[in-house]
Enzyme design. Structure first.
Site, PDB file in Angstrom:
ATOM      1  N   TYR A  52      -2.334  -0.925 -12.205  1.00 32.20           N
ATOM      2  CA  TYR A  52      -3.795  -0.911 -12.260  1.00 32.20           C
ATOM      3  C   TYR A  52      -4.358  -0.241 -13.506  1.00 32.20           C
ATOM      4  O   TYR A  52      -5.456   0.297 -13.478  1.00 32.20           O
ATOM      5  CB  TYR A  52      -4.374  -0.266 -10.989  1.00 32.20           C
ATOM      6  N   GLY A  90       0.774  -1.228   0.000  1.00 35.71           N
ATOM      7  CA  GLY A  90       0.000   0.000   0.000  1.00 35.71           C
ATOM      8  C   GLY A  90       0.805   1.277   0.000  1.00 35.71           C
ATOM      9  O   GLY A  90       0.246   2.371   0.120  1.00 35.71           O
ATOM     10  N   GLU A 138       4.447  -6.649   0.877  1.00 31.73           N
ATOM     11  CA  GLU A 138       3.939  -6.987  -0.448  1.00 31.73           C
ATOM     12  C   GLU A 138       3.662  -5.723  -1.284  1.00 31.73           C
ATOM     13  O   GLU A 138       2.521  -5.410  -1.602  1.00 31.73           O
ATOM     14  CB  GLU A 138       2.658  -7.812  -0.330  1.00 31.73           C
ATOM     15  N   PRO A 139       4.697  -4.985  -1.660  1.00 30.48           N
ATOM     16  CA  PRO A 139       4.469  -3.817  -2.514  1.00 30.48           C
ATOM     17  C   PRO A 139       4.132  -4.229  -3.945  1.00 30.48           C
ATOM     18  O   PRO A 139       4.694  -5.183  -4.479  1.00 30.48           O
ATOM     19  CB  PRO A 139       5.809  -3.073  -2.451  1.00 30.48           C
ATOM     20  N   GLY A 140       3.201  -3.518  -4.549  1.00 32.09           N
ATOM     21  CA  GLY A 140       2.857  -3.767  -5.943  1.00 32.09           C
ATOM     22  C   GLY A 140       2.947  -2.486  -6.735  1.00 32.09           C
ATOM     23  O   GLY A 140       3.857  -2.275  -7.532  1.00 32.09           O
ATOM     24  N   CYS A 196     -18.612   6.066 -24.819  1.00 35.48           N
ATOM     25  CA  CYS A 196     -19.935   6.687 -24.766  1.00 35.48           C
ATOM     26  C   CYS A 196     -20.376   6.807 -23.306  1.00 35.48           C
ATOM     27  O   CYS A 196     -21.344   6.180 -22.874  1.00 35.48           O
ATOM     28  CB  CYS A 196     -20.915   5.851 -25.578  1.00 35.48           C
TER      29      CYS A 196
END
Length: 433
Positions: free
Chosen positions: A385, A243, A285-287, A356
């Protein structure tokens, strides 16, 4: 100006982004292998080599391809997956399954079976339903699996409400109510096929303060003490999640990795000493922190609509399907006009996607040079992401992904074609008549 070549073009990881757009087309995800490896090196220097008995795993939901699996494996990190699809990708890439941690709040029988058969290193059990499935599968497969329980420490991080995960009112994890957590720990201690190693918590994403990690560890240390005294259970592993925030715009003020990891390790030592506990293995757990700033997305400007005294809209050839975060979270991004880098920022435009949907706005009120159709827009910090959340909304094919290694670009995900959109469709026989 930094990152500008003699043609007045924005360069990323040593490559001319305008040339990349011409060669590979747009929209285009561009990822720097060097920047990813730099972040992995920082994890080694400031965490893995600095402290004893620690581990780090890449949270692959941020960005996962088989090429990314190979990079993470070569950097000596583990892998955090959250679905059967992510797990299957890692398996097909040859990632060592003993270094995989399998998360998820509603793992299916098939997903858990895939994990058990392939000897995944840790399964992060989120609830009692999942534990029941895992008991049956391990018995059928005659395997013993190591697990962590995901728990919710009741701490709310300061971030968007949709990416807060550590509060009590959360779909994730086992609530820390004494009767529930004691019962489930006692149950696993008696299991022949499941070994409980410890606990996992995650407080949210895009966080900039370390005090909530300290507070989370204080809560979990109290749990560790109570379980030791009440059940004789010794916690061997504690996973503090990830996080850690990154820079998307000038409004963001990210901290270096050690700001978080030093605080985590200090808190663990203090709390374990306070409660007379052995120090467990600590896992992070870094992403997003690893890959977020290592990516940019390139678009081509199309229609430009000026509404006098109100707003100018510049539309791009992508938008919500390749980056849903602004629509989902009101996420903010910065961007550059890649082919006009040294020109004066004399106009303000709103970057609109081509879907649209009125909500398909990528960036509000971006200062740019005067724009023309055909200009190339580079949106920064899109490594996390974006590719992983992309969709085919409005039947738009998903973009290609290019990996840059030592100023050499190479395709790692092909651009989808219209035929790809129809690959799995079947017309019922009665409709063919």
């Amino acid at each position: 100006m930094e990152n500008v070549n003699y043609e007045n073009h924005f360069t990323f990881a040593g490559c001319d982004t305008v040339a990349l757009a011409e060669e590979f087309g747009t929209p285009l995800y561009v990822v720097s292998e060097e920047m990813i490896r730099e972040r992995c090196g920082e994890i080694r220097e400031n965490f893995l080599n600095k402290y004893k008995n620690v581990k780090a795993a890449y949270a692959s939901k941020a960005f996962l391809t088989m090429a990314m699996c190979k990079i993470i494996e070569s950097e000596g990190l583990g892998l955090d997956v959250v679905s059967g699809g992510e797990l299957y990708t890692a398996i097909k890439a040859g990632f060592p399954t003993e270094n995989i941690m399998f998360h998820g709040n509603n793992k299916s029988w098939e997903e858990l079976e895939l994990a058990v058969i392939n000897d995944v290193g840790r399964i992060i059990v989120d609830n009692i339903y999942e534990l029941d499935l895992l008991e049956e599968i391990t018995k059928q497969q005659n395997k013993k699996m190591k697990i962590l329980f995901r728990v919710t420490p009741g701490i709310k991080g300061e971030t968007h409400e949709y990416i807060v995960t550590g509060q009590k009112d959360s779909k994730f994890g086992i609530p820390l109510e004494p009767e529930k957590i004691n019962d489930v720990v006692a149950r696993v201690m008696d299991s022949e096929n499941i070994e409980l190693m410890g606990f996992h918590f995650h407080l949210g994403s895009q966080l900039f303060e370390n005090h909530i990690y300290k507070a989370g560890i204080e809560v979990i240390a109290k749990l560790m003490k109570d379980l030791k005294e009440g059940l004789g259970f010794i916690t061997k592993e504690l996973n503090a999640g990830g996080g850690f925030g990154i820079r998307y715009t000038s409004e963001d003020h990210p901290q270096p990795l050690h700001y978080f990891t030093d605080a985590i390790m200090e808190a663990v030592e203090i709390q374990c000493c306070k409660h007379n506990l052995d120090l467990p293995t600590i896992i992070i757990e870094p992403g997003r922190w690893i890959v977020g700033e290592a990516g940019v997305t390139l678009y081509t400007i199309g229609s430009i609509k000026e509404i006098p005294n109100i707003r100018t809209y510049a539309s791009i050839d992508g938008g919500l399907p390749d980056n849903p975060r602004p629509a989902l979270y009101k996420a903010k991004y910065d961007a550059l006009v890649a082919n006009k880098m040294n020109e004066e920022l004399s106009t303000t435009v709103t970057i609109a996607g081509k879907c649209c949907e009125s909500g398909d706005i990528l960036i509000w009120d971006l200062d740019t040079p005067p724009l023309e159709a055909g200009d190339i827009l580079a949106v920064l910090s899109t490594g996390a992401y974006n590719f992983s959340m992309a969709s085919n909304y409005n039947r738009l094919p998903r973009p290609a992904v290019v990996l840059i290694n030592k100023e050499h670009p190479e395709l790692i995900v092909e651009r989808e074609s219209y035929d790809h959109l129809l690959d799995r469709e079947i017309i019922p026989s009665y409709l063919k008549k």
